[in-house]
Design a protein around this motif. Structure first.
Motif, PDB file in Angstrom:
ATOM      1  N   ILE A   3       0.780  -1.137  -0.073  1.00  0.00           N
ATOM      2  CA  ILE A   3       0.024   0.102  -0.040  1.00  0.00           C
ATOM      3  C   ILE A   3       0.701   1.459   0.035  1.00  0.00           C
ATOM      4  O   ILE A   3       0.398   2.238  -0.698  1.00  0.00           O
ATOM      5  CB  ILE A   3      -0.989  -0.164   1.281  1.00  0.00           C
ATOM      6  N   GLU A   4       1.988   1.376   0.741  1.00  0.00           N
ATOM      7  CA  GLU A   4       2.969   2.523   0.935  1.00  0.00           C
ATOM      8  C   GLU A   4       3.459   2.729  -0.538  1.00  0.00           C
ATOM      9  O   GLU A   4       3.529   3.872  -0.749  1.00  0.00           O
ATOM     10  CB  GLU A   4       3.807   2.329   2.141  1.00  0.00           C
ATOM     11  N   VAL A   7       0.978   4.234  -2.682  1.00  0.00           N
ATOM     12  CA  VAL A   7       0.520   5.566  -2.232  1.00  0.00           C
ATOM     13  C   VAL A   7       1.613   6.483  -2.650  1.00  0.00           C
ATOM     14  O   VAL A   7       1.350   7.718  -3.178  1.00  0.00           O
ATOM     15  CB  VAL A   7       0.442   5.467  -0.719  1.00  0.00           C
ATOM     16  N   LEU A  10       1.229   6.977  -6.499  1.00  0.00           N
ATOM     17  CA  LEU A  10       0.145   7.835  -6.684  1.00  0.00           C
ATOM     18  C   LEU A  10       0.366   9.305  -6.427  1.00  0.00           C
ATOM     19  O   LEU A  10      -0.106  10.171  -7.080  1.00  0.00           O
ATOM     20  CB  LEU A  10      -1.265   7.267  -5.876  1.00  0.00           C
ATOM     21  N   GLU A  11       1.228   9.574  -5.238  1.00  0.00           N
ATOM     22  CA  GLU A  11       1.699  10.973  -5.016  1.00  0.00           C
ATOM     23  C   GLU A  11       2.249  11.502  -6.137  1.00  0.00           C
ATOM     24  O   GLU A  11       2.235  12.664  -6.351  1.00  0.00           O
ATOM     25  CB  GLU A  11       2.522  11.064  -3.740  1.00  0.00           C
ATOM     26  N   VAL A  14      -0.076  12.363  -9.115  1.00  0.00           N
ATOM     27  CA  VAL A  14      -1.078  13.117  -8.935  1.00  0.00           C
ATOM     28  C   VAL A  14      -0.139  14.554  -9.004  1.00  0.00           C
ATOM     29  O   VAL A  14      -0.596  15.489  -9.696  1.00  0.00           O
ATOM     30  CB  VAL A  14      -1.640  13.191  -7.499  1.00  0.00           C
ATOM     31  N   TYR A  31      -3.687  10.347 -15.633  1.00  0.00           N
ATOM     32  CA  TYR A  31      -4.998  10.075 -15.055  1.00  0.00           C
ATOM     33  C   TYR A  31      -5.433   8.960 -14.868  1.00  0.00           C
ATOM     34  O   TYR A  31      -5.898   8.446 -13.826  1.00  0.00           O
ATOM     35  CB  TYR A  31      -6.036  11.309 -15.809  1.00  0.00           C
ATOM     36  N   ALA A  34      -3.476   7.030 -12.483  1.00  0.00           N
ATOM     37  CA  ALA A  34      -3.897   7.493 -11.057  1.00  0.00           C
ATOM     38  C   ALA A  34      -5.274   6.713 -10.519  1.00  0.00           C
ATOM     39  O   ALA A  34      -4.969   6.176  -9.319  1.00  0.00           O
ATOM     40  CB  ALA A  34      -3.804   8.826 -11.065  1.00  0.00           C
ATOM     41  N   ILE A  35      -6.102   6.714 -11.586  1.00  0.00           N
ATOM     42  CA  ILE A  35      -7.478   6.095 -10.986  1.00  0.00           C
ATOM     43  C   ILE A  35      -7.117   4.576 -10.744  1.00  0.00           C
ATOM     44  O   ILE A  35      -7.603   3.922  -9.857  1.00  0.00           O
ATOM     45  CB  ILE A  35      -8.654   6.286 -12.179  1.00  0.00           C
ATOM     46  N   ALA A  38      -5.244   4.170  -7.594  1.00  0.00           N
ATOM     47  CA  ALA A  38      -6.091   4.540  -6.412  1.00  0.00           C
ATOM     48  C   ALA A  38      -7.022   3.495  -6.177  1.00  0.00           C
ATOM     49  O   ALA A  38      -7.255   2.939  -5.064  1.00  0.00           O
ATOM     50  CB  ALA A  38      -6.837   5.829  -6.580  1.00  0.00           C
ATOM     51  N   THR A  41      -5.209   0.409  -4.595  1.00  0.00           N
ATOM     52  CA  THR A  41      -5.043   0.933  -3.204  1.00  0.00           C
ATOM     53  C   THR A  41      -6.158   0.600  -2.165  1.00  0.00           C
ATOM     54  O   THR A  41      -5.797   0.313  -1.080  1.00  0.00           O
ATOM     55  CB  THR A  41      -4.273   2.231  -3.187  1.00  0.00           C
ATOM     56  N   MET A  42      -7.336   1.109  -2.930  1.00  0.00           N
ATOM     57  CA  MET A  42      -8.434   0.878  -1.885  1.00  0.00           C
ATOM     58  C   MET A  42      -8.830  -0.535  -1.792  1.00  0.00           C
ATOM     59  O   MET A  42      -9.193  -0.580  -0.693  1.00  0.00           O
ATOM     60  CB  MET A  42      -9.807   1.851  -2.749  1.00  0.00           C
ATOM     61  N   LEU A  45      -6.668  -1.567   0.814  1.00  0.00           N
ATOM     62  CA  LEU A  45      -7.094  -1.169   2.057  1.00  0.00           C
ATOM     63  C   LEU A  45      -8.475  -1.796   2.766  1.00  0.00           C
ATOM     64  O   LEU A  45      -8.308  -1.882   3.981  1.00  0.00           O
ATOM     65  CB  LEU A  45      -7.361   0.257   1.976  1.00  0.00           C
ATOM     66  N   LYS A  46      -9.185  -2.006   1.706  1.00  0.00           N
ATOM     67  CA  LYS A  46     -10.271  -2.646   2.183  1.00  0.00           C
ATOM     68  C   LYS A  46      -9.873  -4.298   2.642  1.00  0.00           C
ATOM     69  O   LYS A  46     -10.508  -4.632   3.849  1.00  0.00           O
ATOM     70  CB  LYS A  46     -11.314  -2.948   1.079  1.00  0.00           C
ATOM     71  N   GLU A  49      -8.625  -3.682   6.147  1.00  0.00           N
ATOM     72  CA  GLU A  49      -9.685  -3.411   7.113  1.00  0.00           C
ATOM     73  C   GLU A  49     -10.225  -4.803   7.625  1.00  0.00           C
ATOM     74  O   GLU A  49     -10.689  -4.903   8.886  1.00  0.00           O
ATOM     75  CB  GLU A  49     -10.407  -2.437   6.302  1.00  0.00           C
TER      76      GLU A  49
ATOM     77  N   PHE B 315      -5.113   3.508   9.747  1.00  0.00           N
ATOM     78  CA  PHE B 315      -5.924   3.118   8.464  1.00  0.00           C
ATOM     79  C   PHE B 315      -6.547   4.225   8.038  1.00  0.00           C
ATOM     80  O   PHE B 315      -6.778   4.544   6.977  1.00  0.00           O
ATOM     81  CB  PHE B 315      -6.908   1.851   9.080  1.00  0.00           C
ATOM     82  N   ILE B 322      -5.644   8.895   0.852  1.00  0.00           N
ATOM     83  CA  ILE B 322      -5.878   8.286  -0.556  1.00  0.00           C
ATOM     84  C   ILE B 322      -7.115   9.015  -1.305  1.00  0.00           C
ATOM     85  O   ILE B 322      -6.987   9.412  -2.526  1.00  0.00           O
ATOM     86  CB  ILE B 322      -6.052   6.609  -0.589  1.00  0.00           C
ATOM     87  N   LEU B 325      -5.825  12.243  -2.502  1.00  0.00           N
ATOM     88  CA  LEU B 325      -5.233  11.884  -3.664  1.00  0.00           C
ATOM     89  C   LEU B 325      -6.132  11.719  -4.881  1.00  0.00           C
ATOM     90  O   LEU B 325      -5.900  12.462  -5.799  1.00  0.00           O
ATOM     91  CB  LEU B 325      -4.086  10.639  -3.635  1.00  0.00           C
ATOM     92  N   THR B 329      -6.320  14.037  -8.043  1.00  0.00           N
ATOM     93  CA  THR B 329      -6.473  13.405  -9.390  1.00  0.00           C
ATOM     94  C   THR B 329      -7.631  13.867 -10.161  1.00  0.00           C
ATOM     95  O   THR B 329      -7.540  14.392 -11.310  1.00  0.00           O
ATOM     96  CB  THR B 329      -6.541  11.698  -9.445  1.00  0.00           C
TER      97      THR B 329
END
Lengths: 70, 388
Positions: A3-4, A7, A10-11, A14, A31, A34-35, A38, A41-42, A45-46, A49, B315, B322, B325, B329
């Motif tokens: 993830i890091e 990110v 992505l940074e 952007v 673009y 990036a999408i 993202a 990464t989401m 992250l899920k 979680e 988290f 994100i 970001l 974007t």
């Protein structure tokens, strides 16, 4: 990729997207990247979680209940 | 005389005792005579006021009695170890077949030889430091095996064994038989001590002997025995005679107990105490362990809560970043510019983006990209900025 790492990538995308110098073709490509990044990464992250929720449930055996002293 | 079935005369015990009584009562050598010796085993019979004691010299002894009337005439207080001269007569009690010297008068000559020898030896051994407290070995609190030096099957042996087995059954007892009375007793006890010395499993050696007269206990004042006890490599406990009897063996031992029963009580006392303390120790142990468990529980709970907070915070922070970001974007989405009225102009032929009028020539086909479609157009005229 972690993830890091995502990110950080992505940074950087952007930041490039926000620059005035980027031509439109590159901007569209960036673009899109990036999408995609993202989204990826989401998803990660899920998943993270879910892991946290499971771990939290597993640790519920540690409660306030104490051993009676007398 | 009862029977005369044979040529032998058979007397009854009564006849014999009566005969002896007559001989003694009528013999001038046993009546109103003077005898000298040392007093021991002195006892006063409170009810009748008479005094009983043993009078002895190096080889022999005789029981004596001083009745209250004679006692009241005495100008000194008789005590053990005194050398005295007595006037009296031999009395024979035919019912018991026993004999004693009935004292009519008594004079004090001084300390008796046996007492004197005892006191001299005691002084000598004290001067050598044989009885010093610092020489004494400590008695193990929880002895596992005790060696009993005693007369086999004696009352003292059974008194000790019975009580010890009741009070502290875990103590193992090992009897080393010895003669506990008479002239051979010191060497016999020394031999028993040598046996105990070579039996390395013993924690304590106990010299055990029940009550007796001063003469019976005289062996425990033997110098060789006393030295052997003082130099013995393991702790020696004595239980000799009664509470009032103190021998040199007692002084040399590491612990003197008044009686065999008291010895059993004293040597078992820590086991008894331990048994009564066990519930208290268990309770204390339970409290300490419970407290520790609760402390660990509390620490674990706090750590768990803190760890959960930390991971949730990390988290959420990452999620927000994100999202931020993504927002950036979205703001940089090239389509936004088109929606604002800007368009992208390309050369139809090469598809290259037109950034300057110098790249265009008349009649060229241009492709204009708008948010919702494309427009193709032919260049009719070109004007530079300064020509507008």
């Amino acid at each position: 990729m972690t993830i890091e790492t995502n990110v950080r990538k992505l940074e950087s995308i952007v930041a490039e997207l926000e620059s005035e110098d980027l031509n439109i073709d590159m901007a569209v490509k960036q673009y899109k990247d990036a999408i995609d990044l993202a989204k990826k990464t989401m998803v990660s992250l899920k998943s993270l979680e879910k892991t946290i929720i499971i771990l939290k449930k597993e640790s519920d055996f540690i409660t306030e209940t104490k051993v009676p002293i007398n | 005389m009862i029977e005369s079935t044979t040529d032998k005369q058979i007397f009854t015990v009564s006849e014999l005792n009566n005969f002896l009584k007559i001989i003694l009562d009528e013999n001038p050598y046993t009546q109103n005579i003077w005898i000298s010796g040392e007093i021991s085993n002195l006892k006063i019979y409170q009810k009748g006021g008479q005094l009983y004691f043993t009078l002895s010299d190096e080889q022999s002894q005789i029981n004596c009695v001083l009745f209250a009337s004679a006692l009241s005439r005495l100008k000194f207080k008789p005590k053990n170890g005194l050398n005295v001269v007595l006037l009296g007569k031999v009395a024979f009690y035919h019912k018991r077949g026993s004999m004693s010297f009935q004292v009519a008068y008594m004079t004090n000559v001084g300390i008796g030889l046996q007492s004197l020898a005892f006191e001299q030896l005691k002084k000598k051994l004290i001067a050598e430091g044989l009885f010093d407290e610092q020489r004494k070995k400590s008695i193990p609190k929880y002895p596992k095996q005790i060696g009993l030096i005693t007369a086999w099957d004696s009352a003292a042996m059974w008194d000790f064994i019975t009580l010890s087995n009741t009070l502290a059954p875990s103590i193992s007892l090992c009897v080393i038989e010895a003669t506990m009375q008479g002239v051979t007793s010191p060497s016999s006890i020394i031999d028993a001590l040598c046996v105990a010395e070579n039996y390395h499993k013993l924690d304590i050696v106990l010299i055990l002997r029940g009550g007796g007269s001063a003469e019976d206990l005289a062996g425990f004042n033997n110098e060789k025995l006393v030295r052997k006890i003082a130099e013995f490599p393991m702790p020696v406990v004595t239980a000799i005679g009664h509470e009032i009897d103190y021998t040199l063996a007692d002084l040399a031992s590491d612990l003197r107990t008044p009686t065999p029963t008291a010895a059993a009580q004293i040597l078992s006392q820590h086991y008894i105490q331990l048994r009564s303390d066990i519930p208290v120790h268990l309770e204390t142990g339970y409290k300490i362990i419970s407290q520790r468990i609760n402390n660990y529980l509390e620490t674990s709970l706090n750590s768990k809560n803190q760890a959960t907070k930390n991971i949730e915070w990390a988290f959420n922070k990452k999620l927000q970043y994100i999202e931020q970001l993504l927002h950036r974007t979205e703001l940089a989405n090239p389509l936004h510019k088109l929606r604002q009225g800007f368009s992208i102009c390309r050369l139809k032929k090469t598809h290259a983006i037109v950034k300057s009028v110098s790249e265009i020539k008349k009649a060229m086909i241009l492709q204009t990209e708008l948010p919702d479609g494309l427009v193709l157009s032919r260049v009719e005229s070109i004007k530079k900025e300064n020509q507008l």
